[in-house]
Design a protein around this motif. Structure first.
Motif, PDB file in Angstrom:
ATOM      1  N   VAL A 141      42.279  40.899  33.103  1.00 23.02           N
ATOM      2  CA  VAL A 141      41.672  42.589  33.371  1.00 23.02           C
ATOM      3  C   VAL A 141      41.329  42.644  34.364  1.00 23.02           C
ATOM      4  CG1 VAL A 141      39.743  43.831  32.406  1.00 23.02           C
ATOM      5  CG2 VAL A 141      40.867  43.089  30.531  1.00 23.02           C
ATOM      6  N   ASN A 142      41.311  43.725  34.814  1.00 23.32           N
ATOM      7  CA  ASN A 142      41.107  43.771  36.459  1.00 23.32           C
ATOM      8  C   ASN A 142      39.167  43.529  36.587  1.00 23.32           C
ATOM      9  OD1 ASN A 142      40.130  44.944  38.760  1.00 23.32           O
ATOM     10  ND2 ASN A 142      42.242  44.902  39.620  1.00 23.32           N
ATOM     11  N   LEU A 143      38.972  42.781  36.261  1.00 24.18           N
ATOM     12  CA  LEU A 143      37.390  42.965  36.432  1.00 24.18           C
ATOM     13  C   LEU A 143      36.633  43.505  37.574  1.00 24.18           C
ATOM     14  CD1 LEU A 143      36.350  39.174  34.830  1.00 24.18           C
ATOM     15  CD2 LEU A 143      36.843  41.715  33.268  1.00 24.18           C
ATOM     16  N   GLU A 144      36.885  43.090  38.528  1.00 28.77           N
ATOM     17  CA  GLU A 144      36.629  43.939  39.644  1.00 28.77           C
ATOM     18  C   GLU A 144      35.747  45.596  39.357  1.00 28.77           C
ATOM     19  OE1 GLU A 144      38.503  43.887  43.256  1.00 28.77           O
ATOM     20  OE2 GLU A 144      37.165  44.257  44.731  1.00 28.77           O
ATOM     21  N   GLU A 145      37.415  45.641  38.285  1.00 26.76           N
ATOM     22  CA  GLU A 145      36.879  47.319  38.771  1.00 26.76           C
ATOM     23  C   GLU A 145      36.618  47.597  37.445  1.00 26.76           C
ATOM     24  OE1 GLU A 145      41.612  49.079  38.078  1.00 26.76           O
ATOM     25  OE2 GLU A 145      41.898  48.637  39.426  1.00 26.76           O
ATOM     26  N   ALA A 146      36.619  46.763  35.931  1.00 26.51           N
ATOM     27  CA  ALA A 146      35.625  46.840  35.313  1.00 26.51           C
ATOM     28  C   ALA A 146      34.250  46.744  35.538  1.00 26.51           C
ATOM     29  CB  ALA A 146      36.037  46.281  34.334  1.00 26.51           C
ATOM     30  N   ARG A 147      33.644  46.095  36.624  1.00 21.92           N
ATOM     31  CA  ARG A 147      33.028  45.559  37.243  1.00 21.92           C
ATOM     32  C   ARG A 147      32.603  47.295  37.757  1.00 21.92           C
ATOM     33  NH1 ARG A 147      29.026  42.607  35.831  1.00 21.92           N
ATOM     34  NH2 ARG A 147      27.473  44.527  35.246  1.00 21.92           N
ATOM     35  N   LYS A 148      32.611  47.966  38.844  1.00 18.58           N
ATOM     36  CA  LYS A 148      32.581  49.161  39.545  1.00 18.58           C
ATOM     37  C   LYS A 148      32.073  49.949  38.003  1.00 18.58           C
ATOM     38  CE  LYS A 148      35.934  48.428  43.390  1.00 18.58           C
ATOM     39  NZ  LYS A 148      36.656  48.797  43.621  1.00 18.58           N
ATOM     40  N   LEU A 149      32.652  50.314  37.404  1.00 14.18           N
ATOM     41  CA  LEU A 149      31.958  50.294  36.302  1.00 14.18           C
ATOM     42  C   LEU A 149      31.133  50.754  35.664  1.00 14.18           C
ATOM     43  CD1 LEU A 149      34.093  53.480  35.041  1.00 14.18           C
ATOM     44  CD2 LEU A 149      35.744  51.557  33.528  1.00 14.18           C
ATOM     45  N   ALA A 150      31.150  49.497  35.450  1.00 16.71           N
ATOM     46  CA  ALA A 150      29.925  48.961  35.247  1.00 16.71           C
ATOM     47  C   ALA A 150      28.181  49.593  35.142  1.00 16.71           C
ATOM     48  CB  ALA A 150      29.705  47.377  34.868  1.00 16.71           C
ATOM     49  N   ASP A 151      29.036  48.667  37.030  1.00 13.14           N
ATOM     50  CA  ASP A 151      27.669  49.061  38.027  1.00 13.14           C
ATOM     51  C   ASP A 151      27.441  50.106  38.306  1.00 13.14           C
ATOM     52  OD1 ASP A 151      27.356  46.794  38.496  1.00 13.14           O
ATOM     53  OD2 ASP A 151      28.515  46.540  40.514  1.00 13.14           O
ATOM     54  N   GLU A 152      28.296  51.892  37.955  1.00  7.52           N
ATOM     55  CA  GLU A 152      28.306  52.737  37.787  1.00  7.52           C
ATOM     56  C   GLU A 152      27.468  53.711  36.747  1.00  7.52           C
ATOM     57  OE1 GLU A 152      32.007  55.032  38.848  1.00  7.52           O
ATOM     58  OE2 GLU A 152      31.130  56.477  38.185  1.00  7.52           O
ATOM     59  N   PHE A 153      27.895  52.723  35.773  1.00 11.81           N
ATOM     60  CA  PHE A 153      27.176  53.241  34.859  1.00 11.81           C
ATOM     61  C   PHE A 153      26.167  52.729  33.567  1.00 11.81           C
ATOM     62  CE2 PHE A 153      30.886  55.903  34.764  1.00 11.81           C
ATOM     63  CZ  PHE A 153      30.249  56.905  34.544  1.00 11.81           C
ATOM     64  N   GLY A 154      25.613  51.383  33.954  1.00 10.43           N
ATOM     65  CA  GLY A 154      24.628  50.470  34.016  1.00 10.43           C
ATOM     66  C   GLY A 154      24.498  49.429  32.858  1.00 10.43           C
ATOM     67  N   LEU A 155      25.421  49.227  32.777  1.00 16.54           N
ATOM     68  CA  LEU A 155      26.655  48.282  31.618  1.00 16.54           C
ATOM     69  C   LEU A 155      26.784  47.224  32.105  1.00 16.54           C
ATOM     70  CD1 LEU A 155      29.647  50.141  30.708  1.00 16.54           C
ATOM     71  CD2 LEU A 155      27.500  50.361  30.223  1.00 16.54           C
ATOM     72  N   TRP A 156      26.096  46.196  31.243  1.00 11.09           N
ATOM     73  CA  TRP A 156      26.771  44.405  30.885  1.00 11.09           C
ATOM     74  C   TRP A 156      27.603  44.499  30.843  1.00 11.09           C
ATOM     75  CZ3 TRP A 156      28.154  43.517  26.629  1.00 11.09           C
ATOM     76  CH2 TRP A 156      27.423  43.797  25.843  1.00 11.09           C
ATOM     77  N   LEU A 157      28.744  43.273  31.047  1.00 10.08           N
ATOM     78  CA  LEU A 157      29.704  43.097  31.376  1.00 10.08           C
ATOM     79  C   LEU A 157      29.954  42.024  30.085  1.00 10.08           C
ATOM     80  CD1 LEU A 157      33.116  44.323  31.995  1.00 10.08           C
ATOM     81  CD2 LEU A 157      32.861  43.032  34.528  1.00 10.08           C
ATOM     82  N   VAL A 158      30.956  41.481  29.662  1.00  9.87           N
ATOM     83  CA  VAL A 158      31.666  40.526  28.873  1.00  9.87           C
ATOM     84  C   VAL A 158      32.620  39.752  29.007  1.00  9.87           C
ATOM     85  CG1 VAL A 158      31.486  38.572  26.562  1.00  9.87           C
ATOM     86  CG2 VAL A 158      29.254  40.140  27.431  1.00  9.87           C
ATOM     87  N   GLU A 159      33.327  38.882  29.430  1.00 10.21           N
ATOM     88  CA  GLU A 159      34.914  39.178  29.833  1.00 10.21           C
ATOM     89  C   GLU A 159      35.648  38.192  28.382  1.00 10.21           C
ATOM     90  OE1 GLU A 159      36.306  36.612  32.069  1.00 10.21           O
ATOM     91  OE2 GLU A 159      38.523  36.707  32.262  1.00 10.21           O
ATOM     92  N   ASP A 160      35.906  38.839  27.752  1.00 11.20           N
ATOM     93  CA  ASP A 160      36.617  37.490  26.156  1.00 11.20           C
ATOM     94  C   ASP A 160      37.464  36.987  26.660  1.00 11.20           C
ATOM     95  OD1 ASP A 160      37.728  36.802  23.869  1.00 11.20           O
ATOM     96  OD2 ASP A 160      37.470  38.065  22.690  1.00 11.20           O
ATOM     97  N   ALA A 161      37.628  36.260  27.472  1.00  7.69           N
ATOM     98  CA  ALA A 161      39.270  35.400  27.996  1.00  7.69           C
ATOM     99  C   ALA A 161      39.461  34.421  26.856  1.00  7.69           C
ATOM    100  CB  ALA A 161      38.711  34.484  29.607  1.00  7.69           C
ATOM    101  N   ALA A 162      39.289  34.508  25.571  1.00  7.13           N
ATOM    102  CA  ALA A 162      39.751  33.683  24.858  1.00  7.13           C
ATOM    103  C   ALA A 162      41.629  33.018  24.968  1.00  7.13           C
ATOM    104  CB  ALA A 162      39.720  33.645  23.438  1.00  7.13           C
TER     105      ALA A 162
END
Ligand SMILES: *Cc1c(COP(=O)(O)O)cnc(C)c1O
Length: 385
Positions: A141-162
């Motif tokens: 997943v593009n985690l840079e984009e996911a992080r931006k989204l998470a920061d914008e909405f105040g979320l934590w981010l866990v990557e399931d990298a199994a």
């Protein structure tokens, strides 16, 4: 040409060196947590480029410890993908949280971050608490984009990298960002189930760059108990320890970490073989209009090789008759009876369901021989023509 033996969709690869490593661990003083655990953690952290790694009893325990360490509780709402193994969502329920899903991108079968944004925007800020994207099939997943989204909405981010140890995505600066490197996600999890890249039988790992979470994970992994003199509230003597929070026994035994260390040393070889096999499948299917593989990328770790065909059941049964045991990844989580009882409907995520109707994971594992892969390709060719 028929193969005398069954060909599974995935399997472990155990060498003489692996057997030797486990034998040595069995003859050492430690069966459960001993020196091999720290060695495996250090080597694994270095492999993915993270500061900290915590070995645990399996990937599901890793997910559970993540939601615990992040403080998920009743009233917390967490978003994940319907196309994943149930554990990615269940870990939210373990802590009393609420699971929400966002539909997939049909080209990749990864969670669609645009759909996540729409979901986030449909509610006031603070409504959602976390996001768990999954590097499905090994495509990061593009985690840079996911992080931006998470920061914008105040979320934590866990990557399931199994599915993606050794995988990477390319960030906006053109830099390869390795799965689990802790740059964007608060926590990343891995599994060492036999079909995954590194096998310990049962086993898992959490990686992070956050010291606060790392220390919580260590406590939670062992009953919430610490013996660290720097952390004790008092000291009665050499025997003294404290239970400071409600934890679990999610330890990985030394014998299994010995296997993990040995397997990790061959991880790059296995990954290269997976990518080689994938390139050959890609080339073969480029000439078969009826077979559509999922989109690829240079950093794909190819835990699975997924194709989409109209008559999926027909192909599955045809391959099975020829001793090729393909599998379906995944039956969408929200369509499981348990999730239906929680209120989800089978038609809630149409792209996930359309994907499910056509997907099939064909054999993909490092010890798949050239002859076996050729047999798989020619069998599929026969079916579609
Ligand atoms: C395998 C897997 C897990 C769980 O790992 P276990 O070690 O089997 O508990 C979690 N998430 C995904 C995406 C997986 O494939």
């Amino acid at each position: 040409m028929y193969f005398p033996h069954p060909i599974p969709y995935g399997r472990q690869h155990i060498t003489e060196a692996d057997v030797q490593a486990v034998t040595e661990a069995l003859q050492s003083d430690f069966l459960t947590q001993g020196p091999k655990v720290a060695e495996f953690e250090n080597r694994f952290a270095a492999y993915v480029g993270a500061t900290y790694a915590v070995a645990v009893s399996n990937g599901t325990a890793a997910l559970h410890l993540c939601t615990l360490a992040l403080g998920v509780q009743s009233g917390h709402r967490v978003i994940t993908t319907p196309i994943t193994f149930a554990a990615s969502a269940n870990c939210i329920l373990y802590c009393g949280g609420e699971v929400h899903f966002a539909d997939i991108d049909p080209a990749t079968a990864l969670i669609d971050l645009k759909a996540v944004r729409r979901l986030l925007e449909s509610q006031p800020k603070g409504y959602f608490h976390g996001l768990i994207p999954v590097d499905f099939a090994g495509l990061p997943v593009n985690l840079e984009e996911a992080r931006k989204l998470a920061d914008e909405f105040g979320l934590w981010l866990v990557e399931d990298a199994a599915h993606s140890p050794g995988g990477f995505f390319v960030d906006s600066q053109g830099i390869e960002q390795w799965c689990g490197n802790g740059k964007f996600a608060d926590l990343s999890i891995f599994s060492f189930h036999p079909v995954k890249h590194i096998a310990t039988g049962e086993g898992g790992m959490i990686t992070t760059n956050r010291q606060d979470l790392y220390e919580k994970l260590l406590l939670l992994r062992t009953h919430g108990i610490t013996k660290d003199p720097a952390k004790l509230l008092k000291s009665d003597g050499g025997w003294y320890y404290e239970m400071q929070t409600l934890g679990y026994n999610y330890r990985l035994p030394d014998m299994l970490t010995a296997l993990g260390i040995s397997q990790l040393q061959r991880a790059n070889e296995g990954l290269a073989r997976r990518r080689f096999l994938a390139a050959r499948y890609n080339a073969a299917f480029a000439n078969m209009a009826a077979v559509r593989p999922l989109a690829t990328a240079p950093g794909h770790a190819y835990h699975l090789y997924v194709i989409q065909v109209e008559d999926r059941k027909g192909l599955y049964d045809f391959l099975r008759d020829r001793q090729i045991f393909a599998q379906v990844h995944y039956i969408p989580v929200h369509t499981m009876p348990y999730y239906q009882e929680l209120g989800w409907n089978p038609s809630d995520f149409p792209r996930a369901e359309a994907y499910y109707a056509r997907c099939l994971s064909i054999p993909m594992f490092p010890s798949l021989t050239d002859e076996e892969q050729q047999y798989v390709i020619s069998s599929i060719q026969q079916f579609v023509k």
